[in-house]
Design an enzyme around this catalytic site. Structure first.
Site, PDB file in Angstrom:
ATOM      1  CE  LYS A   5     -28.287  -7.501   2.565  1.00 37.37           C
ATOM      2  NZ  LYS A   5     -29.514  -9.247   2.644  1.00 37.37           N
TER       3      LYS A   5
ATOM      4  CB  SER B 124     -33.298  -8.763   1.676  1.00 35.38           C
ATOM      5  OG  SER B 124     -32.326  -9.219   2.129  1.00 35.38           O
TER       6      SER B 124
ATOM      7  CB  SER C  87     -31.915 -12.658   1.167  1.00 37.73           C
ATOM      8  OG  SER C  87     -33.177 -11.897   1.595  1.00 37.73           O
TER       9      SER C  87
HETATM   10  N1  GLN Z   1     -37.726 -13.443   1.260  1.00 39.18           N
HETATM   11  C1  GLN Z   1     -37.404 -14.001   2.480  1.00 39.18           C
HETATM   12  C2  GLN Z   1     -38.060 -12.832   3.937  1.00 39.18           C
HETATM   13  O1  GLN Z   1     -38.643 -12.184   3.273  1.00 39.18           O
HETATM   14  C3  GLN Z   1     -35.991 -13.892   2.947  1.00 39.18           C
HETATM   15  C4  GLN Z   1     -35.697 -12.932   3.624  1.00 39.18           C
HETATM   16  C5  GLN Z   1     -33.629 -12.984   3.438  1.00 39.18           C
HETATM   17  O2  GLN Z   1     -33.201 -14.504   3.398  1.00 39.18           O
HETATM   18  N2  GLN Z   1     -33.222 -12.505   4.319  1.00 39.18           N
HETATM   19  O3  GLN Z   1     -37.611 -13.000   4.323  1.00 39.18           O
END
Ligand code: GLN
Length: 484
Positions: A76, A151, A175
């Protein structure tokens, strides 16, 4: 070759059926060819990958036998890797080439893993659909008109389309698990502190945790073993020995106490997903697991709590991007204030700015007690709920997401609706618990994810439950037709 798991590739390399160079070439061809339709990568690093593959082949020829030696994966783009552009999905870091390795990257490099490049992601990991990426959205391999989740959408899509057998990912509020669920792959978010955060670009430091997306629990076990461990460079990493996760994967489930999270089945759960979850629970029961309903009364407060704590920490973490030392710098600044304002104004996207503003607000004098302090208290209550639940059950099981993958663009104008997609995943981050998502069937022809949450440092148990489930089912082997 591309349909094999990490374990399969490892065996193929060990048996000399192919070299790492051959494997890497074959996967790179797919990564490059499918990039225009999936956009799963931000950087494809063919030259470095081929060099690493050749080095892995040489290490093997010299007698080295690490199971991951020569296996291709992707990182990532939140993980710093020496000599690699590390953009975190942002214009702010679009030209940042890291001078050092994140601990996760370094450990996998030592194990001989070959990185094919960096996967696409929501900007600074803020998002649930990969639509906040400066590099454009990723498409879900099961339906190219839909989001892959976020994400870590690039990592999940890359594994779902079998561009790579595994990809690193991070989970601050879901995410790893949410994109794994929406793409029909296996995602593991370890206990907070199990995997070093050093060199992993910070979003919300008390919640961020690195982990892995794979097709099987067995592969997740192999990779976690190589990634985990104490790191003196991360003061929150925990000094506990790393078990050989892969070695003790196959424990029977007889007597395992599974808690059904009442709150997860109450609101907004797609009935077609619920059907798949209930079927999975029945299968675990047939293997001897015992089910009982468990209630975590404060869990419904996890989304509002998270959206105070995470923005607060992000507003502080992202203050370092000021146009002075690295990252985007505006043209011809008039003075220092102008440099800050325009560099940040131009470098950050809308969602990141929204979080920074919310976070600054909840931390400001006068509002700190009303919002931030209160959120920290509720966070404690949620953690206490989990602790109590784990005195009665071994693991908690429920859905990973309330819905299947949604259409690109369908939620991007409405942040609150988007935030609610993480309603089932955020609790584990607030309490620092390990959690997995594994494929458990299809709802309206799209993948559904089963979530397994355990007490701190129970990764072994989660992997074991997932592995046992995967021995009895073939959902994790399903690949969208175009990518077979
Ligand atoms: N979707 C969540 C956010 O927007 C979690 C994102 C994540 O785990 N990095 O913060």
């Amino acid at each position: 070759m591309h349909l094999q798991t990490v374990a399969g590739m490892s065996a193929g390399l060990a048996a000399g059926r192919y070299s790492s160079l051959e494997l890497t070439r074959a996967l790179l061809e797919r990564v490059t060819r499918l990039q225009p339709e999936l956009n799963a990568f931000i950087s494809i690093e063919a030259e470095a990958a081929l060099a690493a593959a050749a080095a892995a082949d040489a290490r093997r020829a010299a007698g080295e036998r690490n199971p991951l030696l020569g296996v291709p994966i992707a990182h990532k783009d939140i993980f710093c890797a020496t000599g690699s552009r590390t953009s975190c999905g942002s214009k702010m870091l679009a030209n940042f080439v890291s001078p050092y390795d994140a601990t996760v990257v370094a450990k996998l490099r030592t194990a001989g893993v070959v990185s094919l490049g960096k996967t696409n992601m929501d900007e600074f990991a803020m998002g649930s659909s990969n639509e906040t990426s400066h590099f454009g959205p990723v498409r879900n391999p099961w339906d190219l008109t839909r989001v892959p989740g976020g994400s870590s959408g690039g990592s999940a899509a890359a594994v779902a389309a079998r561009l790579v057998p595994a990809a690193t990912a991070t989970d601050t509020g879901g995410s790893i698990r949410q994109p794994a669920a929406l793409c029909g792959v296996t995602g593991l978010k370890p206990t907070y502190g199990r995997v070093s955060r050093y060199g992993m670009i910070a979003f919300a430091s008390s919640l961020d945790q690195g982990g892995i997306i794979t097709t099987t629990a067995e592969d997740a076990a192999l990779l976690l073993g190589a990634m985990a461990g104490f790191d003196p460079q991360d003061s929150t990493s925990v000094e506990l020995p790393v078990p050989d996760y892969a070695a003790s994967l196959d424990q029977p489930l007889a007597g395992l106490k599974i808690g059904l999270l009442k709150e997860f089945f109450e609101q907004g759960l797609d009935p077609a997903i619920e059907t798949q979850i209930r079927a999975a629970l029945q299968l675990l029961q047939q293997q001897g697991a015992l089910l009982r309903e468990v209630s975590l009364p404060n869990l419904p407060l996890s989304v509002p709590t998270y959206y105070v704590v995470a923005p607060a920490e992000c507003s502080s973490n992202l203050a370092r991007f000021d146009g002075v030392r690295y990252g985007h710098r505006c043209e011809n600044p008039r003075d220092l204030t102008d440099l800050y304002k325009r560099s940040r104004g131009e470098g950050f996207g809308t969602e990141v700015k929204r979080r920074i503003m919310t976070g600054t607000y909840v931390l400001s004098a006068g509002y700190y007690d009303a919002y931030y302090l209160k959120a920290q208290r509720v966070r404690q209550l949620i953690a206490d709920d989990f602790r109590r639940a784990f005195t009665e059950v071994d693991v908690l099981i429920g859905p990973t997401t309330p819905t299947v993958a949604f259409e690109l663009g369908s939620k991007s104008e409405d942040p609150v609706t988007m935030y609610l997609n993480d309603i089932y995943t955020i609790g584990a981050n607030l309490a620092g618990l390990p959690a997995m998502s594994i494929p458990c069937g299809f709802a309206s022809s799209l993948p559904a994810g089963l979530q397994i949450i355990g007490p701190h440092f129970s990764e072994q148990k989660l992997l074991n439950v997932a592995h046992r489930y995967q021995r009895e089912t073939d959902w994790h082997t399903r690949v969208p037709e175009r990518y077979r």
